[in-house]
Every structure is written in structure tokens, then in C-alpha cells.
Design an enzyme around this catalytic site. Structure first.
Site, PDB file in Angstrom:
ATOM      1  N   TYR A 461       6.092   5.130   7.188  1.00  0.00           N
ATOM      2  CA  TYR A 461       4.736   5.672   7.037  1.00  0.00           C
ATOM      3  C   TYR A 461       4.612   6.984   7.797  1.00  0.00           C
ATOM      4  O   TYR A 461       4.442   8.038   7.215  1.00  0.00           O
ATOM      5  CB  TYR A 461       3.693   4.652   7.503  1.00  0.00           C
ATOM      6  CG  TYR A 461       2.282   5.047   7.129  1.00  0.00           C
ATOM      7  CD1 TYR A 461       1.810   4.815   5.848  1.00  0.00           C
ATOM      8  CD2 TYR A 461       1.439   5.656   8.038  1.00  0.00           C
ATOM      9  CE1 TYR A 461       0.523   5.189   5.476  1.00  0.00           C
ATOM     10  CE2 TYR A 461       0.148   6.036   7.691  1.00  0.00           C
ATOM     11  CZ  TYR A 461      -0.305   5.798   6.414  1.00  0.00           C
ATOM     12  OH  TYR A 461      -1.567   6.182   6.062  1.00  0.00           O
ATOM     13  N   SER A 541       0.529   5.778   0.033  1.00  0.00           N
ATOM     14  CA  SER A 541      -0.482   6.675   0.587  1.00  0.00           C
ATOM     15  C   SER A 541       0.213   7.796   1.363  1.00  0.00           C
ATOM     16  O   SER A 541       0.970   8.562   0.776  1.00  0.00           O
ATOM     17  CB  SER A 541      -1.460   5.882   1.448  1.00  0.00           C
ATOM     18  OG  SER A 541      -2.628   6.616   1.687  1.00  0.00           O
ATOM     19  N   ASP A 624      -8.910   4.573  -7.798  1.00  0.00           N
ATOM     20  CA  ASP A 624      -8.650   4.850  -6.381  1.00  0.00           C
ATOM     21  C   ASP A 624      -9.598   5.955  -5.926  1.00  0.00           C
ATOM     22  O   ASP A 624      -9.487   7.103  -6.370  1.00  0.00           O
ATOM     23  CB  ASP A 624      -7.198   5.283  -6.195  1.00  0.00           C
ATOM     24  CG  ASP A 624      -6.782   5.388  -4.731  1.00  0.00           C
ATOM     25  OD1 ASP A 624      -7.672   5.514  -3.872  1.00  0.00           O
ATOM     26  OD2 ASP A 624      -5.572   5.352  -4.457  1.00  0.00           O
ATOM     27  N   HIS A 659      -7.219   1.721  -4.105  1.00  0.00           N
ATOM     28  CA  HIS A 659      -6.136   2.212  -3.257  1.00  0.00           C
ATOM     29  C   HIS A 659      -5.239   1.085  -2.767  1.00  0.00           C
ATOM     30  O   HIS A 659      -4.078   1.318  -2.440  1.00  0.00           O
ATOM     31  CB  HIS A 659      -6.735   2.968  -2.068  1.00  0.00           C
ATOM     32  CG  HIS A 659      -5.733   3.727  -1.272  1.00  0.00           C
ATOM     33  ND1 HIS A 659      -4.999   4.768  -1.801  1.00  0.00           N
ATOM     34  CD2 HIS A 659      -5.325   3.599   0.016  1.00  0.00           C
ATOM     35  CE1 HIS A 659      -4.196   5.256  -0.862  1.00  0.00           C
ATOM     36  NE2 HIS A 659      -4.375   4.558   0.234  1.00  0.00           N
TER      37      HIS A 659
END
Length: 691
Positions: A461, A541, A624, A659
Site C-alpha cells: 500500500y 486504491s 465508486d 470503492h
């Protein structure tokens, strides 16, 4: 394999000028989900993706994933008055159900989101009981949207009151002890501000039970700071309303308090300037306690007199060797969670800061929550790890014992369809490009053979101060059972090692994050676990940005890429939904000083014609409202247009989810089946499901 015939994307000669640099954006029409040409392209792309993934092998994966997901799981209970509240999923329910349990009584269903609508998924996204547990404020979201609606339920009767509060998201709720009403955060109603600004201009309001929302009193706002968002809390003594203001998604904050005992009740600033992060812990005597990274990148706890803030703070618990990630007061004890090498520790302190020992957790893993209040004689602790399904425990302060929670559905403790002893969990350290040591968790079968040909699924991430810690994901076991390795890298930009670690991967230093992830992949090859054709990377994301960027920078290093709900147009991301909240993390192309670094790694703008990129599956959702789906669509169209012979570029566009938050279990299974079907077909020479 011959070149796929990709659906033609609607294109136009669109060029923007960024500080003298001309940048083409030929697929801008795909930003408009309502454009008929976009809808036709989405339908064609989904048909193509289905033609590549639907197969008997995928059907077998759906069956196996369904069994893996079918285990009972209970959320961390919390207590108000003589009532306990908790969520529970029997296994394959699309949404967890909220239960209430009176002392010495059986649990009963309070809210079942699965029964609320036949038109589309509804998720229970926030719950806040009042002091006595007699009223419950709760938020519902439809189709995965960040937008929520607040309702109030009478807990005793199970009936809703007439109150309805709209235009909330990322909601914070704080009841008065009297139960007459609560403070909450909301956004403007569409049409009351300029188009698009309904995503911004957060404010704190007070709602009195029974009033129409139009009568709610504005308590606090920063009208000149459109990207500021608020959290609101009320101290346990009911005196102090604590409002924490954040600039966008940054942890940097200001704190303002309202003294409910003062006649004027005007807000007083305690901390200003957004120079550090502050998180309210509790009122202790005449002082307020805060967790902060001010002068302490790993965190410390300080106190301040809210009546004399100019006198400054006193340190209660100083900075240690591990990151202080949360703190609450229970049984007049400071309960502090620390991250030690990216896994959780739970430590106890007296209110003076004197150490009182550590609560031994079941294994190396992660806390999913700690609940309790200053006068409680118990606290509840949620725990999970890679091979340890989420479980709830009760800690008794009188005995000092942590035991399985007695609150829950009798006979429905979670037991996943795996044997933990069949797997090994380890943590390794490897060097990044600049020599920085980075940690990574590995999970694999106990009988793994290091033969240089293992399939690897590497996740990362690296952003927004978010920590990746050990967590249970049932879907990963289809990969692990087949002899693969699941790996989680703790990249710079994340929060695993404090604020300095976070800042080392943000703004113009974002390339450090990509270098850390590339270093993790190189470690597997160097250490004899795998080879490039067997290395898959996955992220969502900000993690989708990560996987897209490293794929473009080192296409020869990876055998497959899963890029979920990605932020990939770094020049325009801030123009959509809540994108301006991310400017403190990424920067903004409108700033001539920040444009060069964004343009240098922006995935949409780094695609090169004719390069054979590894197979990639991009996922997004038309509903989203956090990461605009148009970015993923433009990225897929650009990759497909540039594709070399045999390049496989697929996009999966969900039409009834957002999302990711609140995604129904059935949709998780379907998406996971597509992902692992894709990985099986791309990481193995014969395309079977044996990874």
C-alpha cells in the site's frame, strides 16, 4: 498468443498545458460514466473480460471460495449501560447483522442490513448508542457509496424514531450523557454549494432528538478551508466537546474544544497550525489527554489544561521504540496499542504514565479493535492474524485474564476451513534501492520447497500513514493451498514505523514507495523463492497506484498484476469526488513545484507504445464515489492502445458496488474468483488452476 481485439475506446484530441508542458488526454470521455459511448465501451470490456475468465476452473474456484468464506465471525463487542452491542455474520451473509444483548439475556437482532432493500446492497456503516444504550444512531450506505444516511432506533422496542439525517459520510457521532441529542459531522446538501463542493466543506452540527434536520445547530466549521474534515467526541465526564480538524486525509490536525460548563460555550483552540497529529484520549481530572506525534514521530501521550492551553502540555507517556497507534482509558487505566515490527502489542499504564505490564495476545497479529470506557471493569479486544480468523476476547481488569468473549451468538465461534499448523508465518527484512531496510511478512505452506519456481502474490500500500499488519483473508488460501506464497510488504508512506516512515513516502518522495515494492519482488528472485514470470503484485486504491506504477517502471519483473480501484491519473485525480482531500499526500499538478514529480510517475502518462507489459487485471466500480472510476477506464484504454503482441489487459467494471467498504460477501467471492482465475491463467504455463 495473438494480439487481442480490444474494444475501441471513444477518443478525442484533448491536450492540456501544465506550466508549459503539453500533456495529451485522449480518453477523457471515459471520465463521464453517463456518456453513451462510455457505457457501450464498459459493456464491451466487461464482455471481453468475462470471455477470458469464465470457465469450469473459475466455477471450481467459486465453490472453494464459498466454503472458505463460510465461517462465523463476531465483531468486537462494546457496552453501554447494561447492554452489549456487536455485529455477527454466520458466514455467507452479505452483510454482518447488528445484535444487542442485555445482561443475562440472549442476543437479539437489532439491525439486519440484508433485509433492508431488494434494489441493491445496503451496508451498516456506523453505530453509536447513547450513554444508557437506550437509543442508537446508525448510518446506512447504499451500493457501496461513501454517502450515508443517519437514523435513530429505540433499542428496547427495535423501532426507528422519525429522525433522518442526510448528507453525511466519514461520519463522527458523539452523544450527550443526557441522551437528548448528539453532535455529528455532515456535508452540504447538493445544490446549496457549487457543483462538486458537496464533497467538501465539512461541518459539526448538533441534532436534538425529534427535530427536523433543518433545525440542527451549526457548532463548528472552517468555511475558508474546503478540504478540512472533522471528528467530534464528548469527554466521559460530559463536559468537553472535542473537535479534531484534519486537512483532507492528512493526520495533521488542529484541536478545538467547547466547555459545556461555560456560559458562552465558544470554541477554544488547543492545538493549531496542522504541525502534528493529535488524537483525543480522554479527560482525566481537570486535564485532557491526547496521543500525538508532536516532537515524537513514533507517538507519545500528553495532557493539557483546556482552561489554560497557553501553559502547554505535560508528557504522560514518552516516545518509545515502537509506534503508538491508539490509546483509550478503561478502568482508570491507559490502554495503549503499539506496533512492534508491524504487529500489535497491547500495553497498560497508570494514568500517571507508570507502566503496568502487557496484555498477552494470542499470537503475532493485529488488533481489530479495543473497546471500553473509563469506569468499566472489562474491555473487549478484537484480534486476527494471517491464519487466525477475527475473534473477540474479554479482558477482566480484576483478574488480568484475556479470555474468549462471552458476548456473542452461543455456539457460533468462528472456525475457518483451514488448519493453522499447516502454514508458516515469518517476517523478513530486505534492502530498498537507497539501502533502507524494509520489512515483509511471508505466509506459505509448512512444506514449502524453495525451488525458485514458487508463485508469489505480493501486496503493498505505502501511503496515507496506513499500516498493513497481519490479517485473515479467506480468499488467499486458494493460493496458499496450491503452494503459493502470500507476502505483505511494509513500504514507506505507510504508518508501520511512525510519522517519519510515512513522510519518507509522500509528495516528491513517492518514488521511495515504488522502489521499496520493487525491492520486495527482487528479494524473492535473489533468495531463490521465485522468478519474474511467477511474481504477481496486487493492491487497491493507493495500492492500485502502486501496482500500476511499478509495473510500468519494471515490466520485466512481474508475471501478473492485479490493480484494484486505482488512483492512476495523478494530474487530474484532485478534480473528482473527494480527490482534493489527498493533495497533502500526493501534491497537486496545479502547483508548478509539484507537477514534475507527479508527472514523472503518473501511471496514465508513463505508458509506452509497443512495450510488452505483464498481464494486468484492472478492477473498478461505476458507483465508486471515492476513487473516480474514469481513471481506471482511461488507464485500461491507454494500455490496450499501446499493447504489444500478446499483451493481456483486462478491466472488470462493477456496476452495483463502490470503492470496497460494505461490499457484500457474495460480490467479494465473485471478484476473488475472477482475480485468482486470472492469476492461475497467467502465472502458470498451462493456464490451469494449480498455482
Amino acid at each position: 498468443m495473438p494480439r487481442l481485439r480490444y474494444p475501441p475506446a471513444p477518443a478525442a484530441d484533448v491536450v492540456d498545458d501544465y506550466h508549459g508542458v503539453r500533456v495529451a488526454d485522449p480518453y477523457r470521455r471515459l471520465e463521464d460514466a453517463a456518456d453513451p459511448a462510455t457505457r457501450a465501451w464498459v459493456d464491451a470490456e466487461n464482455r471481453l473480460t468475462r470471455s477470458r475468465l469464465d470457465s469450469p476452473a473459475r466455477s471450481r474456484l467459486v465453490e472453494r471460495l464459498t466454503r472458505l468464506y463460510d465461517y462465523a465471525r463476531t465483531g468486537v463487542p462494546f457496552r453501554r449501560g447494561d447492554r452489549y452491542f456487536f455485529t455477527h455474520n454466520t458466514g455467507l451473509q452479505d452483510q454482518p447483522v447488528l445484535y444487542v444483548q442485555d445482561r443475562d439475556a440472549a442476543p437479539r437482532v437489532l439491525i439486519d442490513p440484508n433485509r433492508l432493500s431488494a434494489a441493491g446492497p445496503v451496508a451498516l456503516t456506523a453505530v453509536a448508542p447513547d450513554e444508557e444504550g437506550s437509543r442508537l444512531a446508525y448510518a446506512l450506505s447504499e451500493r457501496g457509496s461513501d454517502r450515508q444516511t443517519l437514523f435513530i432506533k429505540d433499542v428496547g422496542t427495535g423501532q426507528d424514531l422519525g429522525d433522518r439525517l442526510d448528507w453525511v459520510k466519514f461520519v463522527s457521532i458523539a452523544w450527550l450523557r443526557s441522551g437528548e441529542g448528539f453532535f455529528y459531522t455532515r456535508f452540504p446538501a447538493p445544490g446549496t454549494v457549487a457543483a462538486g463542493d458537496e464533497h467538501y466543506f465539512n461541518r459539526v452540527c448538533f441534532h436534538r432528538l425529534g427535530d427536523d434536520q433543518a433545525a440542527d445547530r451549526l457548532i463548528f466549521e472552517k468555511a475558508a478551508e474546503r478540504e478540512t474534515v472533522f471528528g467530534v467526541e464528548v469527554s466521559d465526564d460530559d463536559r468537553w466537546v472535542v473537535i479534531t480538524a484534519y486537512r483532507g486525509s492528512s493526520d495533521r490536525s488542529e484541536v478545538h474544544v467547547i466547555d459545556r460548563g461555560a456560559p458562552a460555550r465558544a470554541p477554544t483552540a488547543l492545538f493549531t497550525g496542522y504541525s502534528a497529529a493529535y488524537s483525543f484520549v480522554e479527560a482525566v481530572g481537570s486535564r485532557l489527554l491526547f496521543r500525538t506525534d508532536e516532537a515524537a514521530p513514533l507517538g507519545r501521550i500528553v495532557s493539557i489544561d483546556p482552561l489554560e492551553p497557553a501553559a502547554g502540555t505535560r508528557e504522560i507517556i514518552g516516545e518509545g521504540a515502537d509506534k503508538l497507534s491508539s490509546a483509550i482509558v478503561v478502568q482508570r487505566t491507559l490502554v495503549a496499542a503499539y506496533l512492534h515490527n508491524a504487529s500489535d502489542r497491547l500495553r497498560l499504564f497508570a494514568l500517571t504514565g507508570a507502566p503496568l505490564g502487557e496484555v498477552a495476545l494470542p499470537a503475532l497479529g493485529s488488533l481489530t479493535g479495543v473497546t471500553g470506557r473509563p469506569a468499566d471493569d472489562e474491555m473487549f479486544v478484537g484480534f486476527t492474524s494471517f491464519t487466525y480468523p477475527p475473534a473477540a476476547f474479554r479482558y477482566d481488569f480484576a483478574t488480568g485474564r484475556l479470555e474468549p468473549s462471552p458476548v456473542g451468538i452461543p455456539g457460533q465461534a468462528g472456525h475457518a476451513l483451514i488448519e493453522p499448523e499447516d502454514y508458516r508465518i515469518s517476517q523478513v527484512w530486505y534492502p530498498s534501492k537507497d539501502g533502507t531496510r524494509v520489512s515483509m511478512f511471508l505466509v506459505h505452506r509448512a512444506d514449502l520447497v524453495r525451488d525458485g519456481d514458487r508463485s508469489v502474490l505480493l501486496t503493498g500500500y505505502g501511503g496515507f500513514n496506513i499500516s498493513l499488519t497481519p490479517a485473515f483473508d479467506p480468499a488467499n488460501f486458494v493460493f496458499l493451498e496450491a503452494g503459493g506464497i502470500c507476502a505483505v510488504a511494509n513500504l514507506r508512506g505507510g504508518g508501520e514505523y511512525g510519522e517519519a516512515w510515512h513522510q519518507a513516502g509522500m509528495l516528491e518522495r513517492k518514488q521511495n514507495v515504488f522502489d521499496d515494492f520493487i525491492g520486495a519482488a527482487e528479494w524473492f528472485v535473489r533468495e531463490g523463492y521465485s522468478r519474474p514470470g511467477r511474481l504477481a503484485i496486487e493492491g487497491g486504491s493507493n495500492g492500485g497506484l502502486l501496482t500500476a506504477a511499478v509495473m510500468l517502471q519494471r515490466p520485466e519483473l512481474f508475471g501478473a498484476v492485479v490493480c484494484r480501484v486505482p488512483v492512476v491519473d495523478m494530474l487530474r485525480y484532485h478534480r473528482f469526488t473527494v480527490g482534493r482531500f489527498w493533495v497533502p499526500e500526493y501534491g497537486c499538478a496545479e502547483d508548478p513545484g509539484q507537477f514534475p514529480s507527479l508527472y514523472a510517475y503518473s501511471p496514465l502518462h508513463r505508458v509506452i507504445d509497443g512495450v510488452r507489459y505483464p498481464p494486468i487485471l484492472i478492477t473498478t466500480a461505476d458507483t465508486d464515489d471515492r476513487v473516480a472510476p474514469g481513471m481506471a477506464k482511461k488507464f485500461a484504454a491507454r494500455l490496450q492502445a499501446a499493447a504489444a503482441e500478446a499483451s493481456l489487459i483486462l478491466i472488470r467494471i462493477e456496476t452495483n458496488a463502490g470503492h470496497g467498504a460494505g461490499k457484500p460477501v457474495s460480490k467479494m467471492i465473485e471478484e476473488d474468483a475472477d482475480i485468482f482465475t486470472f492469476l492461475a491463467a497467467t502465472l502458470t504455463p498451462n493456464g490451469d488452476t494449480h498455482l
